[in-house]
Write an enzyme that holds these catalytic residues in place. Structure first.
Site, PDB file in Angstrom:
ATOM      1  N   TYR A 143       0.812  -1.218   0.000  1.00 41.76           N
ATOM      2  CA  TYR A 143       0.000   0.000   0.000  1.00 41.76           C
ATOM      3  C   TYR A 143       0.846   1.268   0.000  1.00 41.76           C
ATOM      4  O   TYR A 143       0.341   2.348  -0.255  1.00 41.76           O
ATOM      5  CB  TYR A 143      -0.954   0.024   1.206  1.00 41.76           C
ATOM      6  CG  TYR A 143      -1.976  -1.103   1.215  1.00 41.76           C
ATOM      7  CD1 TYR A 143      -2.121  -1.943   0.127  1.00 41.76           C
ATOM      8  CD2 TYR A 143      -2.801  -1.305   2.311  1.00 41.76           C
ATOM      9  CE1 TYR A 143      -3.044  -2.977   0.131  1.00 41.76           C
ATOM     10  CE2 TYR A 143      -3.732  -2.332   2.321  1.00 41.76           C
ATOM     11  CZ  TYR A 143      -3.849  -3.162   1.234  1.00 41.76           C
ATOM     12  OH  TYR A 143      -4.761  -4.176   1.246  1.00 41.76           O
ATOM     13  N   LYS A 193       3.855 -15.438   2.250  1.00 42.54           N
ATOM     14  CA  LYS A 193       3.730 -16.169   0.984  1.00 42.54           C
ATOM     15  C   LYS A 193       5.159 -16.447   0.529  1.00 42.54           C
ATOM     16  O   LYS A 193       5.588 -16.056  -0.554  1.00 42.54           O
ATOM     17  CB  LYS A 193       2.945 -15.290  -0.014  1.00 42.54           C
ATOM     18  CG  LYS A 193       2.511 -15.990  -1.265  1.00 42.54           C
ATOM     19  CD  LYS A 193       1.410 -17.000  -1.077  1.00 42.54           C
ATOM     20  CE  LYS A 193       1.113 -17.683  -2.388  1.00 42.54           C
ATOM     21  NZ  LYS A 193       0.306 -18.903  -2.243  1.00 42.54           N
ATOM     22  N   ASP A 225      -2.712 -18.153   1.907  1.00 48.01           N
ATOM     23  CA  ASP A 225      -3.891 -18.843   1.349  1.00 48.01           C
ATOM     24  C   ASP A 225      -4.353 -19.951   2.293  1.00 48.01           C
ATOM     25  O   ASP A 225      -5.551 -20.133   2.551  1.00 48.01           O
ATOM     26  CB  ASP A 225      -3.612 -19.372  -0.060  1.00 48.01           C
ATOM     27  CG  ASP A 225      -2.210 -19.953  -0.228  1.00 48.01           C
ATOM     28  OD1 ASP A 225      -1.388 -19.797   0.689  1.00 48.01           O
ATOM     29  OD2 ASP A 225      -1.938 -20.565  -1.273  1.00 48.01           O
ATOM     30  N   ASP A 249      -4.996  -6.962   6.059  1.00 49.73           N
ATOM     31  CA  ASP A 249      -6.223  -6.260   5.684  1.00 49.73           C
ATOM     32  C   ASP A 249      -7.307  -7.283   5.348  1.00 49.73           C
ATOM     33  O   ASP A 249      -8.446  -7.232   5.841  1.00 49.73           O
ATOM     34  CB  ASP A 249      -5.898  -5.373   4.464  1.00 49.73           C
ATOM     35  CG  ASP A 249      -7.016  -4.419   4.109  1.00 49.73           C
ATOM     36  OD1 ASP A 249      -8.014  -4.379   4.845  1.00 49.73           O
ATOM     37  OD2 ASP A 249      -6.894  -3.723   3.090  1.00 49.73           O
ATOM     38  N   ASP A 253     -10.629  -8.869   7.963  1.00 50.20           N
ATOM     39  CA  ASP A 253     -12.055  -8.800   7.617  1.00 50.20           C
ATOM     40  C   ASP A 253     -12.697 -10.183   7.637  1.00 50.20           C
ATOM     41  O   ASP A 253     -13.841 -10.349   8.083  1.00 50.20           O
ATOM     42  CB  ASP A 253     -12.262  -8.153   6.239  1.00 50.20           C
ATOM     43  CG  ASP A 253     -12.436  -6.652   6.359  1.00 50.20           C
ATOM     44  OD1 ASP A 253     -12.016  -6.104   7.396  1.00 50.20           O
ATOM     45  OD2 ASP A 253     -12.986  -6.033   5.435  1.00 50.20           O
TER      46      ASP A 253
END
Ligand code: NAD
Length: 358
Positions: A143, A193, A225, A249, A253
């Site tokens: 970001y 990852k 994942d 992020d 959620d």
């Protein structure tokens, strides 16, 4: 008497309603545990736009900087949705995080067994309740990385974002995760990852180095994942999950959903300076503002986190968390927790019950 300077930015929509309940509970905790809060309220978000033309006025920022902690309600609402992006209430959130140098976002997900039916997961997966915490890096990664641009390449339009982390950025966030785990069930799951990304391989390397200083904490690495799958398949395996900005992020959620209601989820953002910020994970919920339907528990649990991390009032923090659990276990529910035919109590009544339970 111990005294702590706290900035309160109640904000818009249900922000002021839920924050009022937190202040009630904090006052009760102060009486019981022998401290007082020196509260300074300041305008923020839509309210500040109406008064000063911008969401985070200098005067508000000054009050925050001079405080030990900021307790935030929520900002935003339809009234300000048409404004240019730079002066929208939500811009104030990004600005305050940046100004206070907040790099670690802590999101606990705890659901007592008595409320397991509100989780969308199958009952057998949550019958013992949920209790884990996600530690998300807030200021690095995709970001914010440079270069970040759009351009015209030989094959047409192209865009690039950059996922970069420095050693220091990884070290400070992973250290927070280990310190938290020491106070909990002593397990850290570091999510990356590393089978694909170079930044993840550095993340893993540094995490392994830090782990050596915490031999009492069990460390596991998990690909992002797989972590998404495991959160839905077997969430009770987790204690502290630590991860970079974008993975955090998305996973936070997902975790919020399995926790059942946004109205139960607190958060803390810790930083490089002395001021940390505490806020419920939800927004200003304009659809229910002013109706007494908002659940104040996310805000009350954020206030408990504030006592723990910013005021070192660990006993009081635990007492608030226990009071919340007790009231929920007694079956009291706000509208968001109640089934269609079930009775529920108002925002204020929930605040009163928790303060009494203290
Ligand atoms: P929201 O979190 O405000 O609401 C989503 C849904 O959850 C709504 O149906 C709402 O009624 C319900 N809900 C949220 N908190 C609740 C609570 N405490 N008790 C009971 N029900 C609750 O998200 P949204 O509707 O997407 O956004 C509304 C406004 O809030 C927007 O302007 C958005 O930009 C802003 N927002 C602010 C923050 C923040 O201040 N940190 C975060 C997210 C969204």
């Amino acid at each position: 008497m111990r005294s702590y300077k706290i900035a309160v930015l109640a904000g818009d929509g249900i922000g002021p309603e839920v924050t009022e309940q937190s202040l009630k509970v904090l006052t009760a905790a102060g009486r019981k545990f022998g401290f007082r809060l020196d509260i300074q309220e300041a305008d923020f978000g839509g309210k500040a736009i109406d008064k000063f033309g911008l969401p985070l006025p200098e005067s508000t920022l000054k009050i925050c900087r001079e405080s030990r902690a900021v307790l935030l309600g929520a900002v935003g609402g339809p009234k300000w949705d048409e404004l240019p992006v730079e002066i929208r209430p939500e811009k104030g959130l990004l600005a305050i995080r940046k100004e206070l140098g907040l790099y670690a976002n802590l999101r606990p997900v705890s659901l007592p067994p008595s409320l397991s039916e509100i989780s969308p997961l199958k009952p057998q997966l949550v019958e013992e309740g949920l209790n884990f915490i996600i530690v998300r890096e807030l200021t690095g990664g995709l970001y914010f990385g440079q270069p970040r641009k759009r351009f015209e390449g030989p094959r047409g339009r192209e865009a690039v974002d950059t996922l970069s982390y420095t050693e220091e950025e990884i070290r400070r966030i992973v250290t927070i995760a280990f310190q938290l785990a020491q106070q909990r069930r002593k397990k850290v799951t570091s999510v990356d990852k590393a089978n694909v990304l170079e930044s993840s391989r550095l993340w893993r390397e540094i995490t392994n180095e830090i782990a050596k200083a915490y031999p009492d904490v069990q460390l596991e690495h998990m690909y992002v994942d797989n972590c998404a799958m495991q959160l839905v398949r077997n969430p009770s395996q987790f204690d502290v999950i630590v991860t970079e900005n974008m993975f955090g992020d998305i996973l936070s959620d997902l975790a919020a959903m399995i926790g059942g209601s946004l109205g139960l989820l607190p958060s803390a953002s810790l930083g490089t300076g002395r001021t940390s910020l505490y806020e419920p994970a939800h927004g200003s919920a304009p659809d229910i503002a002013g109706e007494g339907k908002a659940n104040p528990i996310a805000s009350i649990l954020s206030a408990a986190m504030m006592l723990r991390f910013s005021c070192q009032e660990k006993e009081a923090a635990e007492a608030i968390e226990k009071a919340v659990e007790k009231v929920l276990n007694q079956g009291w529910k706000t509208a968001d927790l109640a089934g269609k035919e079930e009775k529920y109590i108002s925002t204020e009544e929930m605040g009163d019950k928790i303060a009494e339970a203290l």
